[in-house]
Design a protein around this motif. Structure first.
Motif, PDB file in Angstrom:
ATOM      1  N   GLU A 220       6.530 -33.882  -5.183  1.00 36.17           N
ATOM      2  CA  GLU A 220       5.651 -33.135  -4.274  1.00 36.17           C
ATOM      3  C   GLU A 220       6.416 -31.986  -3.594  1.00 36.17           C
ATOM      4  OE1 GLU A 220       2.354 -33.624  -3.810  1.00 36.17           O
ATOM      5  OE2 GLU A 220       2.481 -35.132  -5.391  1.00 36.17           O
ATOM      6  N   HIS A 221       5.638 -31.049  -3.050  1.00 36.09           N
ATOM      7  CA  HIS A 221       6.214 -29.942  -2.271  1.00 36.09           C
ATOM      8  C   HIS A 221       5.699 -30.063  -0.839  1.00 36.09           C
ATOM      9  CE1 HIS A 221       8.277 -26.044  -2.040  1.00 36.09           C
ATOM     10  NE2 HIS A 221       7.394 -25.783  -1.084  1.00 36.09           N
ATOM     11  N   TYR A 222       6.600 -29.873   0.129  1.00 36.44           N
ATOM     12  CA  TYR A 222       6.281 -30.101   1.530  1.00 36.44           C
ATOM     13  C   TYR A 222       6.409 -28.809   2.345  1.00 36.44           C
ATOM     14  CZ  TYR A 222       6.807 -34.968   0.127  1.00 36.44           C
ATOM     15  OH  TYR A 222       6.663 -36.176  -0.506  1.00 36.44           O
ATOM     16  N   ASP A 223       5.670 -28.748   3.435  1.00 38.56           N
ATOM     17  CA  ASP A 223       5.802 -27.607   4.337  1.00 38.56           C
ATOM     18  C   ASP A 223       7.160 -27.631   5.042  1.00 38.56           C
ATOM     19  OD1 ASP A 223       3.117 -26.419   4.082  1.00 38.56           O
ATOM     20  OD2 ASP A 223       2.448 -28.310   4.953  1.00 38.56           O
ATOM     21  N   LEU A 224       7.628 -28.838   5.361  1.00 36.15           N
ATOM     22  CA  LEU A 224       8.914 -28.989   6.045  1.00 36.15           C
ATOM     23  C   LEU A 224       9.588 -30.268   5.585  1.00 36.15           C
ATOM     24  CD1 LEU A 224      10.685 -27.824   8.523  1.00 36.15           C
ATOM     25  CD2 LEU A 224       9.695 -29.734   9.797  1.00 36.15           C
ATOM     26  N   ALA A 225      10.915 -30.221   5.490  1.00 35.63           N
ATOM     27  CA  ALA A 225      11.706 -31.429   5.237  1.00 35.63           C
ATOM     28  C   ALA A 225      12.775 -31.524   6.320  1.00 35.63           C
ATOM     29  CB  ALA A 225      12.359 -31.370   3.854  1.00 35.63           C
ATOM     30  N   HIS A 226      13.087 -32.746   6.697  1.00 42.35           N
ATOM     31  CA  HIS A 226      14.116 -32.982   7.718  1.00 42.35           C
ATOM     32  C   HIS A 226      15.111 -33.993   7.167  1.00 42.35           C
ATOM     33  CE1 HIS A 226      15.395 -35.252  11.542  1.00 42.35           C
ATOM     34  NE2 HIS A 226      16.153 -34.172  11.444  1.00 42.35           N
ATOM     35  N   VAL A 227      16.392 -33.625   7.183  1.00 45.47           N
ATOM     36  CA  VAL A 227      17.447 -34.489   6.652  1.00 45.47           C
ATOM     37  C   VAL A 227      18.362 -34.911   7.799  1.00 45.47           C
ATOM     38  CG1 VAL A 227      19.405 -34.651   5.065  1.00 45.47           C
ATOM     39  CG2 VAL A 227      17.354 -33.351   4.402  1.00 45.47           C
ATOM     40  N   ASP A 228      18.408 -36.210   8.063  1.00 48.93           N
ATOM     41  CA  ASP A 228      19.251 -36.752   9.130  1.00 48.93           C
ATOM     42  C   ASP A 228      19.739 -38.130   8.704  1.00 48.93           C
ATOM     43  OD1 ASP A 228      20.587 -37.069  11.489  1.00 48.93           O
ATOM     44  OD2 ASP A 228      18.812 -37.208  12.761  1.00 48.93           O
ATOM     45  N   ILE A 229      20.426 -38.141   7.552  1.00 53.00           N
ATOM     46  CA  ILE A 229      20.883 -39.402   6.963  1.00 53.00           C
ATOM     47  C   ILE A 229      22.362 -39.604   7.273  1.00 53.00           C
ATOM     48  CG2 ILE A 229      19.130 -39.378   5.153  1.00 53.00           C
ATOM     49  CD1 ILE A 229      21.271 -38.176   3.277  1.00 53.00           C
ATOM     50  N   VAL A 230      23.019 -40.497   6.520  1.00 50.34           N
ATOM     51  CA  VAL A 230      24.451 -40.702   6.696  1.00 50.34           C
ATOM     52  C   VAL A 230      25.141 -39.339   6.562  1.00 50.34           C
ATOM     53  CG1 VAL A 230      24.732 -41.267   4.229  1.00 50.34           C
ATOM     54  CG2 VAL A 230      26.468 -41.992   5.906  1.00 50.34           C
ATOM     55  N   HIS A 231      26.065 -39.038   7.471  1.00 51.42           N
ATOM     56  CA  HIS A 231      26.562 -37.669   7.598  1.00 51.42           C
ATOM     57  C   HIS A 231      27.804 -37.389   6.750  1.00 51.42           C
ATOM     58  CE1 HIS A 231      24.075 -38.296  11.239  1.00 51.42           C
ATOM     59  NE2 HIS A 231      23.699 -37.072  10.957  1.00 51.42           N
ATOM     60  N   THR A 232      27.727 -37.751   5.485  1.00 47.07           N
ATOM     61  CA  THR A 232      28.782 -37.395   4.543  1.00 47.07           C
ATOM     62  C   THR A 232      28.376 -36.135   3.805  1.00 47.07           C
ATOM     63  OG1 THR A 232      27.832 -38.665   2.713  1.00 47.07           O
ATOM     64  CG2 THR A 232      29.351 -39.833   4.194  1.00 47.07           C
ATOM     65  N   TYR A 233      29.364 -35.435   3.263  1.00 52.00           N
ATOM     66  CA  TYR A 233      29.064 -34.217   2.506  1.00 52.00           C
ATOM     67  C   TYR A 233      28.200 -34.534   1.286  1.00 52.00           C
ATOM     68  CZ  TYR A 233      29.561 -30.186  -0.542  1.00 52.00           C
ATOM     69  OH  TYR A 233      29.276 -29.123  -1.364  1.00 52.00           O
ATOM     70  N   GLU A 234      28.614 -35.533   0.513  1.00 50.49           N
ATOM     71  CA  GLU A 234      27.942 -35.838  -0.746  1.00 50.49           C
ATOM     72  C   GLU A 234      26.480 -36.210  -0.541  1.00 50.49           C
ATOM     73  OE1 GLU A 234      30.791 -37.128   0.281  1.00 50.49           O
ATOM     74  OE2 GLU A 234      32.247 -36.211  -1.081  1.00 50.49           O
ATOM     75  N   ASP A 235      26.210 -37.085   0.424  1.00 51.65           N
ATOM     76  CA  ASP A 235      24.830 -37.520   0.644  1.00 51.65           C
ATOM     77  C   ASP A 235      23.975 -36.390   1.218  1.00 51.65           C
ATOM     78  OD1 ASP A 235      24.779 -40.409  -0.097  1.00 51.65           O
ATOM     79  OD2 ASP A 235      26.355 -40.519   1.398  1.00 51.65           O
ATOM     80  N   THR A 236      24.531 -35.644   2.168  1.00 49.43           N
ATOM     81  CA  THR A 236      23.777 -34.535   2.741  1.00 49.43           C
ATOM     82  C   THR A 236      23.467 -33.496   1.682  1.00 49.43           C
ATOM     83  OG1 THR A 236      24.833 -34.860   4.901  1.00 49.43           O
ATOM     84  CG2 THR A 236      23.770 -32.735   4.513  1.00 49.43           C
ATOM     85  N   TYR A 237      24.438 -33.211   0.816  1.00 50.68           N
ATOM     86  CA  TYR A 237      24.215 -32.205  -0.231  1.00 50.68           C
ATOM     87  C   TYR A 237      23.156 -32.678  -1.224  1.00 50.68           C
ATOM     88  CZ  TYR A 237      25.023 -28.774  -3.881  1.00 50.68           C
ATOM     89  OH  TYR A 237      24.840 -27.769  -4.808  1.00 50.68           O
TER      90      TYR A 237
END
Length: 204
Positions: A127-144
């Motif tokens: 799906e395509h969203y109007d907005l996405a919010h990413v606030d997961i485990v704060h590692t480079y790999e997971d955030t990327y």
């Protein structure tokens, strides 16, 4: 005297611009719970208006106790919250709290919570969203990994903790390089990275 470092940085399309809200608005619907996201609720309407975002669907990776999900529900008809609800290496609460959070948010229309790892979710969601919010485990790999998918499936992607976790800011910058999206950073309240997908916005 010309500040050459600033001059050349502003000529760089990948220069991180500081996000400057034009107005601050407190959402009508809030929950009384401690959250590192407190303060950011004041700029969500401004972000929506400045970038011309739609108000239909929003997806959030990293719900925790629901503070940001409730804030987002003020501006989007449907908020999908994806979380393991088990904490991670950067959170203090490692207890399972899916049922607790679900009950806390039950009275807010439009919020649907899903107990899932982001890796499993993005494998099956097109799906395509109007907005996405990413606030997961704060590692480079997971955030990327999560952020790249989010930036390719939304008109705008928010990343919390760009100031408190350098790996998060680096991941956001690398996603901007990969996608060519405009990058902003709001330095307050632990930092909020903002990627704007102007290509998808033009297609709306």
């Amino acid at each position: 005297m010309i500040n050459f470092k600033t001059f050349f940085a502003k000529k760089d399309p990948l220069y991180i611009k500081e996000y400057k809200p034009k107005k601050y608005v407190k959402p009508e619907k809030m929950i009384d719970i401690v959250s590192a996201w407190q303060g950011l609720e004041m700029i969500i309407e401004d972000i929506q208006l400045q970038f011309g975002l739609g108000n239909n669907t929003c997806i959030e990776f990293g719900v925790e106790f629901g503070y940001s999900a409730v804030v987002l529900s003020n501006y989007f008809n449907n908020v999908i919250g994806v979380d393991t609800f088990e904490g991670d290496i950067h959170t203090t609460n490692k207890n399972q709290h899916y049922e607790e959070t679900q009950q806390r948010l039950a009275s807010f229309n439009g919020i649907k919570l899903f107990k899932s790892d982001y890796k499993d979710w993005i494998r099956r969601d097109s799906e395509h969203y109007d907005l996405a919010h990413v606030d997961i485990v704060h590692t480079y790999e997971d955030t990327y990994q999560c952020g790249l998918w989010a930036s390719q499936h939304s008109d705008c992607t928010l990343f919390h903790d760009t100031e408190s976790y350098p790996d998060v800011k680096k991941a956001v910058l690398d996603i901007a390089k990969k996608t060519g999206q405009q990058i902003y950073n709001y330095p307050l309240h632990f930092g909020l990275g903002i990627l704007v997908n102007k290509r998808s916005l033009r297609k709306r």
